[in-house]
Every structure is written in C-alpha cells, then in structure tokens.
Design a protein around this motif. Sequence first.
Motif, PDB file in Angstrom:
ATOM      1  N   THR A 231       0.684  -1.281   0.248  1.00  0.00           N
ATOM      2  CA  THR A 231       0.091   0.470  -0.177  1.00  0.00           C
ATOM      3  C   THR A 231       0.927   1.499   0.177  1.00  0.00           C
ATOM      4  OG1 THR A 231      -0.112   0.410   2.432  1.00  0.00           O
ATOM      5  CG2 THR A 231      -1.742  -1.398   1.589  1.00  0.00           C
ATOM      6  N   PRO A 232       0.149   2.741  -0.713  1.00  0.00           N
ATOM      7  CA  PRO A 232       0.945   3.545  -0.226  1.00  0.00           C
ATOM      8  C   PRO A 232       1.491   3.473   1.084  1.00  0.00           C
ATOM      9  CG  PRO A 232      -0.852   3.884  -2.073  1.00  0.00           C
ATOM     10  CD  PRO A 232      -0.657   2.800  -1.235  1.00  0.00           C
ATOM     11  N   HIS A 233       0.671   3.364   2.218  1.00  0.00           N
ATOM     12  CA  HIS A 233       1.503   4.085   3.170  1.00  0.00           C
ATOM     13  C   HIS A 233       2.008   2.999   3.851  1.00  0.00           C
ATOM     14  CE1 HIS A 233       0.788   3.729   7.442  1.00  0.00           C
ATOM     15  NE2 HIS A 233       0.226   2.657   8.086  1.00  0.00           N
ATOM     16  N   GLU A 234       2.549   1.936   3.258  1.00  0.00           N
ATOM     17  CA  GLU A 234       3.707   0.760   4.136  1.00  0.00           C
ATOM     18  C   GLU A 234       4.813   1.265   2.685  1.00  0.00           C
ATOM     19  OE1 GLU A 234       1.034  -3.407   4.552  1.00  0.00           O
ATOM     20  OE2 GLU A 234       2.033  -2.190   2.617  1.00  0.00           O
ATOM     21  N   LEU A 235       4.755   1.754   1.795  1.00  0.00           N
ATOM     22  CA  LEU A 235       5.597   2.411   1.150  1.00  0.00           C
ATOM     23  C   LEU A 235       6.138   4.155   1.337  1.00  0.00           C
ATOM     24  CD1 LEU A 235       8.111   2.052  -1.083  1.00  0.00           C
ATOM     25  CD2 LEU A 235       5.316   3.201  -2.516  1.00  0.00           C
ATOM     26  N   ALA A 236       5.473   4.723   1.991  1.00  0.00           N
ATOM     27  CA  ALA A 236       5.736   6.011   3.103  1.00  0.00           C
ATOM     28  C   ALA A 236       6.785   5.452   4.233  1.00  0.00           C
ATOM     29  CB  ALA A 236       4.667   6.538   2.847  1.00  0.00           C
ATOM     30  N   LYS A 237       6.295   4.697   4.927  1.00  0.00           N
ATOM     31  CA  LYS A 237       6.943   4.493   6.179  1.00  0.00           C
ATOM     32  C   LYS A 237       8.826   3.834   5.753  1.00  0.00           C
ATOM     33  CE  LYS A 237       4.122   5.056   9.198  1.00  0.00           C
ATOM     34  NZ  LYS A 237       4.331   6.246  10.201  1.00  0.00           N
ATOM     35  N   ILE A 238       8.590   2.927   4.401  1.00  0.00           N
ATOM     36  CA  ILE A 238       9.889   2.611   4.588  1.00  0.00           C
ATOM     37  C   ILE A 238      10.681   3.867   3.980  1.00  0.00           C
ATOM     38  CG2 ILE A 238      11.204   1.424   1.844  1.00  0.00           C
ATOM     39  CD1 ILE A 238       8.876  -0.631   2.027  1.00  0.00           C
ATOM     40  N   VAL A 239      10.027   4.672   3.468  1.00  0.00           N
ATOM     41  CA  VAL A 239      11.004   5.765   2.728  1.00  0.00           C
ATOM     42  C   VAL A 239      11.226   6.656   4.229  1.00  0.00           C
ATOM     43  CG1 VAL A 239      10.722   8.400   1.576  1.00  0.00           C
ATOM     44  CG2 VAL A 239       9.458   5.547   0.567  1.00  0.00           C
ATOM     45  N   PHE A 240       9.980   6.661   4.410  1.00  0.00           N
ATOM     46  CA  PHE A 240      10.409   7.694   6.157  1.00  0.00           C
ATOM     47  C   PHE A 240      11.419   6.733   6.969  1.00  0.00           C
ATOM     48  CE2 PHE A 240       5.813   9.750   6.960  1.00  0.00           C
ATOM     49  CZ  PHE A 240       6.366  10.474   5.283  1.00  0.00           C
ATOM     50  N   ASN A 241      11.636   5.671   7.067  1.00  0.00           N
ATOM     51  CA  ASN A 241      12.338   4.797   7.750  1.00  0.00           C
ATOM     52  C   ASN A 241      13.899   4.742   7.329  1.00  0.00           C
ATOM     53  OD1 ASN A 241      10.732   4.483  10.065  1.00  0.00           O
ATOM     54  ND2 ASN A 241       9.525   2.852   9.054  1.00  0.00           N
ATOM     55  N   GLN A 242      13.856   5.292   5.964  1.00  0.00           N
ATOM     56  CA  GLN A 242      14.728   4.663   5.313  1.00  0.00           C
ATOM     57  C   GLN A 242      15.572   3.220   4.906  1.00  0.00           C
ATOM     58  OE1 GLN A 242      18.379   7.789   6.314  1.00  0.00           O
ATOM     59  NE2 GLN A 242      16.814   9.379   6.587  1.00  0.00           N
ATOM     60  N   GLU A 243      14.429   3.245   4.853  1.00  0.00           N
ATOM     61  CA  GLU A 243      14.481   1.232   4.994  1.00  0.00           C
ATOM     62  C   GLU A 243      15.308   1.092   3.303  1.00  0.00           C
ATOM     63  OE1 GLU A 243      11.220  -0.875   5.367  1.00  0.00           O
ATOM     64  OE2 GLU A 243      10.777   0.693   7.254  1.00  0.00           O
ATOM     65  N   ARG A 244      15.665   0.101   2.957  1.00  0.00           N
ATOM     66  CA  ARG A 244      16.476  -0.186   1.596  1.00  0.00           C
ATOM     67  C   ARG A 244      14.610  -0.965   0.877  1.00  0.00           C
ATOM     68  NH1 ARG A 244      20.014  -0.557  -1.769  1.00  0.00           N
ATOM     69  NH2 ARG A 244      19.949  -2.183  -3.572  1.00  0.00           N
ATOM     70  N   LEU A 245      14.944  -0.887  -0.043  1.00  0.00           N
ATOM     71  CA  LEU A 245      13.723  -0.771  -1.841  1.00  0.00           C
ATOM     72  C   LEU A 245      14.497  -0.943  -2.310  1.00  0.00           C
ATOM     73  CD1 LEU A 245      10.693  -2.461  -1.360  1.00  0.00           C
ATOM     74  CD2 LEU A 245      10.207   0.276  -1.362  1.00  0.00           C
ATOM     75  N   PHE A 246      14.316  -1.840  -3.628  1.00  0.00           N
ATOM     76  CA  PHE A 246      14.729  -2.024  -4.918  1.00  0.00           C
ATOM     77  C   PHE A 246      13.385  -2.290  -5.694  1.00  0.00           C
ATOM     78  CE2 PHE A 246      15.232  -3.410  -9.373  1.00  0.00           C
ATOM     79  CZ  PHE A 246      16.842  -3.192  -9.577  1.00  0.00           C
ATOM     80  N   ILE A 247      13.096  -1.170  -7.057  1.00  0.00           N
ATOM     81  CA  ILE A 247      11.861  -0.132  -7.519  1.00  0.00           C
ATOM     82  C   ILE A 247      11.966  -0.835  -8.740  1.00  0.00           C
ATOM     83  CG2 ILE A 247       9.907   1.246  -8.153  1.00  0.00           C
ATOM     84  CD1 ILE A 247      10.688   2.380  -5.939  1.00  0.00           C
ATOM     85  N   LEU A 248      11.103  -1.301 -10.191  1.00  0.00           N
ATOM     86  CA  LEU A 248      11.078  -1.750 -11.368  1.00  0.00           C
ATOM     87  C   LEU A 248      10.083  -0.718 -11.852  1.00  0.00           C
ATOM     88  CD1 LEU A 248      11.815  -2.597 -13.709  1.00  0.00           C
ATOM     89  CD2 LEU A 248      10.860  -4.563 -13.215  1.00  0.00           C
ATOM     90  N   ASP A 249      10.442   0.074 -12.073  1.00  0.00           N
ATOM     91  CA  ASP A 249       9.303   1.464 -12.496  1.00  0.00           C
ATOM     92  C   ASP A 249       8.855   0.937 -13.852  1.00  0.00           C
ATOM     93  OD1 ASP A 249       7.955   3.746 -13.337  1.00  0.00           O
ATOM     94  OD2 ASP A 249       8.356   4.424 -12.466  1.00  0.00           O
ATOM     95  N   VAL A 250       7.459   0.338 -13.850  1.00  0.00           N
ATOM     96  CA  VAL A 250       7.286  -0.023 -15.828  1.00  0.00           C
ATOM     97  C   VAL A 250       6.678   0.928 -16.709  1.00  0.00           C
ATOM     98  CG1 VAL A 250       7.704  -2.373 -15.425  1.00  0.00           C
ATOM     99  CG2 VAL A 250       5.157  -1.405 -15.202  1.00  0.00           C
ATOM    100  N   ARG A 251       6.300   2.457 -16.342  1.00  0.00           N
ATOM    101  CA  ARG A 251       5.899   3.328 -17.167  1.00  0.00           C
ATOM    102  C   ARG A 251       7.130   3.990 -18.059  1.00  0.00           C
ATOM    103  NH1 ARG A 251       5.445   8.593 -13.351  1.00  0.00           N
ATOM    104  NH2 ARG A 251       7.089   7.400 -12.578  1.00  0.00           N
TER     105      ARG A 251
END
Length: 383
Positions: free
Chosen positions: A12-32
């Motif tokens: 969810t956007p809320h879960e993603l926001a928490k990852i950003v706020f907490n500076q956690e590691r994440l790999f994103i594939l943007d297919v736009r």
Amino acid sequence: MTTATTALQAMTPHELAKIVFNQERLFILDVRNQSDFDDWKIEGHNIEIINIPYFDLMDGVDPALERIPEGEKVLVVCAKEGSSIFVAEQIVEAGRSEVFYLQGGMKAWSEHLEPVKVGDLRNGGELYQFVRIGKGCLSYMVISQGEAVVIDTLRMTDVYEAFAKEHKATIKHTIDTHLHADHISGGKKLADQVGATYWLPEKDATEVTFSYEKLEDGKAIKAGNTDITILPIYSPGHTIGSTSFIIDDQYLLTGDILFVESIGRPDLAGLAEDWVGDLRHTLYSRYKELSPDLIVLPAHFGKITELGKGGQVSTRLGDLYQHNPGLLIQDETEFRRTVTEKLPPQPNAYQEIRQTNMGKIKPNEEEQREMEIGPNRCAVHDR
C-alpha cells in the motif's frame, strides 16, 4: 496449489511511505514510459530504482531479472497498478521472492497523505503535518480543546475528516496560505462539508467566485479555548497575498515562500518581475524580524533530502539563514536574476489548477487527478 498470484503481494502507499520515512532498503522497477519516469518517480534515501517500460517486458521479464539484485525486496510500479501486476507475477514465476506491486500505482502514490506529529502545543494542543509524499505537498492540522484548524488543505478531504474524528475534534476553520497553483485546494470543500469557516488572503482572492473570510495581518484565529493562537503574517512574494502563520509562538508556517532547501518562485501568476521585490523583502527583512528559534514548516518540499526524522519536514529559522541558498544571495541584482531566470519548469496544468482554486472551472474527480499528476514545482532551487 501455490500460484504466482498468491505469492505476489500488494504494497500500500502507506506501507511504502513508512519505508521511505524509515530509510529502509527497497529496489523498485518502474514500468511506466520513460518520459513519465523522467518527469516524476518514487525517491528515498535507500531506494534504488530502474525504469524498463512495460512494452519492453511484454515478451518476458529477462531484461528486468538481469538488473534486479538477488535477495532484494522488489516493488514493481506503474501508473494504475495493472501493468505492474502483470510484470510482478512473471518475476515471481521466475523464482524471485519478496515481490510486491504498488497498490493503486503512481496515481495512488500521488494522493497518499501520511500524518506526522510535529509536536505538543502549550495547554495540551497538538500540531500535525500531513505529508503528501508522492507530490511533495504539506498541510497541517492544529488540534486544541476538541477543535481543529486545517491549513493548506489538499483535495483528499476525507483524510482530514477521519483524522479529526479519530482525535475527537471538530474542524472549525480551514485556511489557505495563498492561492495555490500546483495542486487543487480542498480548503473550501472541507469547510463546506463540516460547516467550518474558510479563510483566504484577500489579495489572492480578487477573482474567486465563492465566499470566504479575509486573512488579515496580525488577526488571530483561535483553536480551542486556550491561548494557542494562529497568527497570520502578511508575507508576499510567491503570490501577492501570501500569508504565513505563527502557531503558539513556536512554529512558523511559511506556505510557499520559504522551504527547507529552497525559496518560493514568484512567477506562477505571470508576475515574476512585479513580485520579486516583495519576495526579497519577505525573506530578507520580514522573516528576519522573527525569532530565529521558530521552527519553519513549509507547504512543500522539493527533494527527499528535506525529509527528517519520521518523515517530518521542518527546520529552525535561524539555521535556514546559515544554509538555505535562497537566503544567501546578498546582491539584489543576482537575487532578481535567480528568481526570475533560473527557474524549473512550471507545474503541470498550473493555469487550470489556479482557475479551479478560484472556482472558475469545476473539473470532475478524474480530471482533477490528472491535473495534479507529477511533482510540485513551487521552488526556485528545485530538483
């Protein structure tokens, strides 16, 4: 039987926001499409992001698998979620675990508001900052003695209603620091929905088609029956009516005049040359008269580096006069050149957004959503 669909997880956007706020590691594939990606993307301190358009992956996801590190949590994103589910399912089928798609896609990310508590006010009040992480917009709610005031309300008004209800508060006032050009204001809409008073600077309201209360320099707006006072300060430059607020003698809400790493642009009404003098006076004189210990809370942020602990965007006024590039241009000619010539592109659909905020046009919900897609571009020193 386990399938790719059941193994795939939604984020969810809320879960993603928490990852950003907490500076956690994440790999994103943007297919736009690359142009959409180049214009606006998800950012974070420990986020690695790549762009491979969906059409390049329709025949197989090998080009993506080659670039996704083993053992990484992977989030696939697209505009609305459909394409990301298709791609993410194939990544799961290829044997990767911890694969997610962004629920609602970038449209949902653009609209998500994450409330962050700024601090306690005297006599029991609280101040909250609502971070629109995907677009860089910031709005505020003061709660005191069961009454709430919302400042620079965004169009997702249900979020504020629900938050006030959760905190057993009634929204009594909504305020816009200025006539916004990068996003559609929800101030008037929210006020009408809950029976609150809507406030706007008179000098920005010469063309509005609806009723409002006039913000006046030094005229306090109370929250609750305590001495928590929201004190307007006339501070033109971004617009001719731009108004700042001092809350509880602790916080300075600067609207789009002053940001953590930049200053407001004066050109979104086509009057940069006319307003640059006002902008300089506000930044170099008006604000300098205020206490350097005030905590600056702007209406936007332009870079992920402006997010502090827990996602809060704020800093001490005195520190800005030491580090903010827009406050360190002593030569007036150079300042004028900087804020009239060295500007980023103007916000998407900003003319239509201004017309909407005046009440002159009434786009439907989907049209409003499309008008707001993309980053805010309210600052001089931006992305």
